[in-house]
Design a protein around this motif. Sequence first.
Motif, PDB file in Angstrom:
ATOM      1  N   GLN A  35       0.822  -1.218   0.000  1.00 59.64           N
ATOM      2  CA  GLN A  35       0.000   0.000   0.000  1.00 59.64           C
ATOM      3  C   GLN A  35       0.854   1.266   0.000  1.00 59.64           C
ATOM      4  O   GLN A  35       0.392   2.333  -0.348  1.00 59.64           O
ATOM      5  CB  GLN A  35      -0.993  -0.002   1.170  1.00 59.64           C
ATOM      6  CG  GLN A  35      -0.393   0.140   2.548  1.00 59.64           C
ATOM      7  CD  GLN A  35      -0.043  -1.205   3.165  1.00 59.64           C
ATOM      8  OE1 GLN A  35       0.334  -2.153   2.496  1.00 59.64           O
ATOM      9  NE2 GLN A  35      -0.175  -1.303   4.483  1.00 59.64           N
ATOM     10  N   TYR A  36       2.145   1.131   0.408  1.00 57.81           N
ATOM     11  CA  TYR A  36       3.004   2.315   0.428  1.00 57.81           C
ATOM     12  C   TYR A  36       3.534   2.660  -0.961  1.00 57.81           C
ATOM     13  O   TYR A  36       4.108   3.713  -1.168  1.00 57.81           O
ATOM     14  CB  TYR A  36       4.181   2.118   1.386  1.00 57.81           C
ATOM     15  CG  TYR A  36       3.734   1.928   2.809  1.00 57.81           C
ATOM     16  CD1 TYR A  36       3.139   2.978   3.500  1.00 57.81           C
ATOM     17  CD2 TYR A  36       3.880   0.705   3.463  1.00 57.81           C
ATOM     18  CE1 TYR A  36       2.693   2.820   4.796  1.00 57.81           C
ATOM     19  CE2 TYR A  36       3.445   0.543   4.761  1.00 57.81           C
ATOM     20  CZ  TYR A  36       2.856   1.590   5.432  1.00 57.81           C
ATOM     21  OH  TYR A  36       2.413   1.436   6.703  1.00 57.81           O
ATOM     22  N   GLN A  40       2.051   3.531  -3.529  1.00 64.80           N
ATOM     23  CA  GLN A  40       1.422   4.708  -4.138  1.00 64.80           C
ATOM     24  C   GLN A  40       2.158   5.994  -3.789  1.00 64.80           C
ATOM     25  O   GLN A  40       2.158   6.940  -4.561  1.00 64.80           O
ATOM     26  CB  GLN A  40      -0.047   4.789  -3.729  1.00 64.80           C
ATOM     27  CG  GLN A  40      -0.894   3.765  -4.481  1.00 64.80           C
ATOM     28  CD  GLN A  40      -2.293   4.266  -4.729  1.00 64.80           C
ATOM     29  OE1 GLN A  40      -2.816   5.068  -3.966  1.00 64.80           O
ATOM     30  NE2 GLN A  40      -2.918   3.797  -5.787  1.00 64.80           N
ATOM     31  N   GLY A  41       2.782   6.021  -2.618  1.00 65.04           N
ATOM     32  CA  GLY A  41       3.591   7.183  -2.259  1.00 65.04           C
ATOM     33  C   GLY A  41       4.758   7.339  -3.219  1.00 65.04           C
ATOM     34  O   GLY A  41       5.073   8.439  -3.677  1.00 65.04           O
TER      35      GLY A  41
END
Lengths: 288, 231, 313
Positions: C280-281, C283-284
């Motif tokens: 999920q990280y 996207q950063g």
Amino acid sequence: MDQFIQAAIIGVSLGAQYALLALGFTLIFGILGVVNFSHGGFYMLGGYVAYSCVAFLGLPYPLAVLVAVVATGALGWVFELFLLERLVDDHLATLMLTLGLYLVVSTGLLTVFGPLSMEFAFPVTGALHMGPIYVPRENLIVLVVCLAAIAALWLVLFRTDLGRGLRALADDRAVAMAQGLRPKLLFPLAFAIATGLAGLTGALVTPILSLSPNVGDPVLATSFLTVILGGLGSLEGAALAAFVVGIVEAFSSVYFGGSIGALVLFVLVLLLLVFRPTGLMGRPVRGA
Amino acid sequence: MLLRIQDLWVRYGGITALSGISIDVPEGETVLLVGANGAGKSSTINAIIGLVPVSKGRMLFEGTDLTQIPCERRARLGIGYSPEGRRVFPTMSVTDNVLSGAFGLGRKRQTEALDWLRSVFPLLVDREKQPAGQLSGGQQQIVALARAMASFPKLLLMDEPFLGLAPVWIKQISDAILQLRARGTTVLMTEQMARPALKLATSGYVMRGGEVRRSGPVDAIRDLALADEYL
Amino acid sequence: MRIKLLGWTEIVALLLLSCGFIVPMFTRSVLVYSVLNQAFVGVIAAESVWIMLRMNLLSFATPAFMAIGGYTVAIAGQYDITDAFLMTAAAFLVPALVAVPLGALVLRLRGTYFVLVTFVLSQIMQLLIFETPGLTGGSNGISGVAPVTLFGAEMGTNRLVLEYACGLAMGATLITGVLTRYFRQHFAAIEENEILAESLGLVVWRYKALGFVVAAGVAGLAGYSLVNMLLTAHPSSFDSATAVDFIAYTIIGGRLSILGPVLGTGALVYATNLFGTHGQYAQGLYGVLILVVVLAARGGIVGTIAALWRRVS
């Protein structure tokens, strides 16, 4: 009948929240010509800043809301001045920049606060009973603050020199510049006002709804529906459409339940685009 | 000399709009640029106010070279601008249009400007709250002139003020220009319609194809200017 | 004038993708297969985004059309229709047909409306899936989708699934390549200056609508590939947030040629897997890279490589 009135009150309260979001969004589009994909990000950020102020610093909630507005406004100002301003005439580039910012903000919030919803409760609870009608106090407070913010925005835009400058830049940027209006000064301010409004909405509404790093997308989608319905760039249209959206949503959730309301609105927007492409109060759309 | 343009070149894409023109605007005079469509009149005005980039040449306004100053800062030097096609801010009220010409000058000077302009143009009072986009062409021209004058500029640039107007309005706008001039404002105006414009001007330049063909006092250019009018 | 149907960039892209047939000769690693599968789905979806980007339009609708393609196949599977050719055609045509009225409607308006409407469309598609449990299985989705059959033979093994995904990706690349080559000048004119193109007599919205319809079909293929990989059609596979991933693949890869979405997807899917369970990280990372590309390296990965190459030679 009671149910009807209750739904109407919820609808107006939702409408006021959506109006704050949509006004900021349409303000940025109207003045800068930028589609702000980070709008939902500023909403979330507002919620998290307010939450942090209350949970970690022990500030009273009203002050926390104020801090959230200032923080989101400041970030918007910095982002516009240093990044967006360089490419402000390139529609696609600005869109991607705001998208990039949104991803960075939401991932940042995810990293700091984790994926779960925060325990962030509105400080005022209970409900107002007027006969058989029952209205949660928190909703009333949010409604009043939102309406006050809309009124304040109206005063700034229509009664001050700054507002005149911003509207002139929205109407005809080249001529406005020739009259001595400086975009480099005014664009960051316009962006800051809009992101500050998004932050305010987040700080007010997330304690009632929910606060987690994925609440930005639906907020953005609602803002989009609202501004298309109202006509891109039109302030009056955005305000009007926000209440339409809020009321439709409230009534459909009371009478049909689930997400029918959003579907109905989407179909409504598509139909509107067929018959009146410029929206309820729209004017000719600017390029690209 | 309030404004001195020396060897000014403007090119857009592959087209040369101005090929090395030189124009002098002495203080207190009304200088007219006449010529057919595409003669380079509007390009000259747009270059002075900064809406088109200059490829070569100098424009000295009170000794300052305008080419070194970005568009949005030129108004502050004392240049008012009434654009071709009027281009009032359509969604803004008449009063807001006028006041936007005096942005950031402080409430006192804004009130002073508004009061004076309202005394000159009663229209600004009659229609104060109406969105300027709803006005007729002639009315919009008055608003555009008032907007340009709201900062009490030393030099007023007017690009085709009579464009598309009925004779009644041409008369009214002419009177308005005379009243503004009575305040001592220097005017540089362009016009395709030479006849009414020549009545206002003290000196002029006849332009063709991006060049100055003849210049001098009004009487010296009259015949050539009128010949162009019928081209 | 002879129009080339494929240029060298398309051929390089196809060669790169064909590694899906070569890799299984050397490894049976589940991880490698999984990453490649994800990349093949991503490439198709990114190509769908890229088609619209050729005309300066940013589409967030990819997950919506992926869902239509994916669910079409899953529902057909429930009726024991699993033929590869039939299903490929259906996964392309059904979303494309849905896109026709939508495109005709939205693309007459300015590009901003397109962006906003496609974004909302993806959100709406999620709701539609949840609201129609009879057809789509609602929040449970449709699980146990039958594996695809090629000439009657079931393509059930990991290797066959990978090779099938590879084939779909190459097919989508072929379609995308032929479309953008055939209409190269029209698309370029629209990208360069839409108003000018229109004034020269080009009926701009028609080409945009055509691009949109094909892009929807290509996205449908991506949905098909995804469902075939997971053997499940689930709403979470078509989450509207994934639209941003495909846009990131395309922009970061580079929008100037079809190599952009291919290389961008490869690089970012690989990078995302480095995050392991913290996907999920990613996207950063995408966000930062998008900012870098837009501000500093407008051509993305492909444009930067091309610029370096020119400096060297």
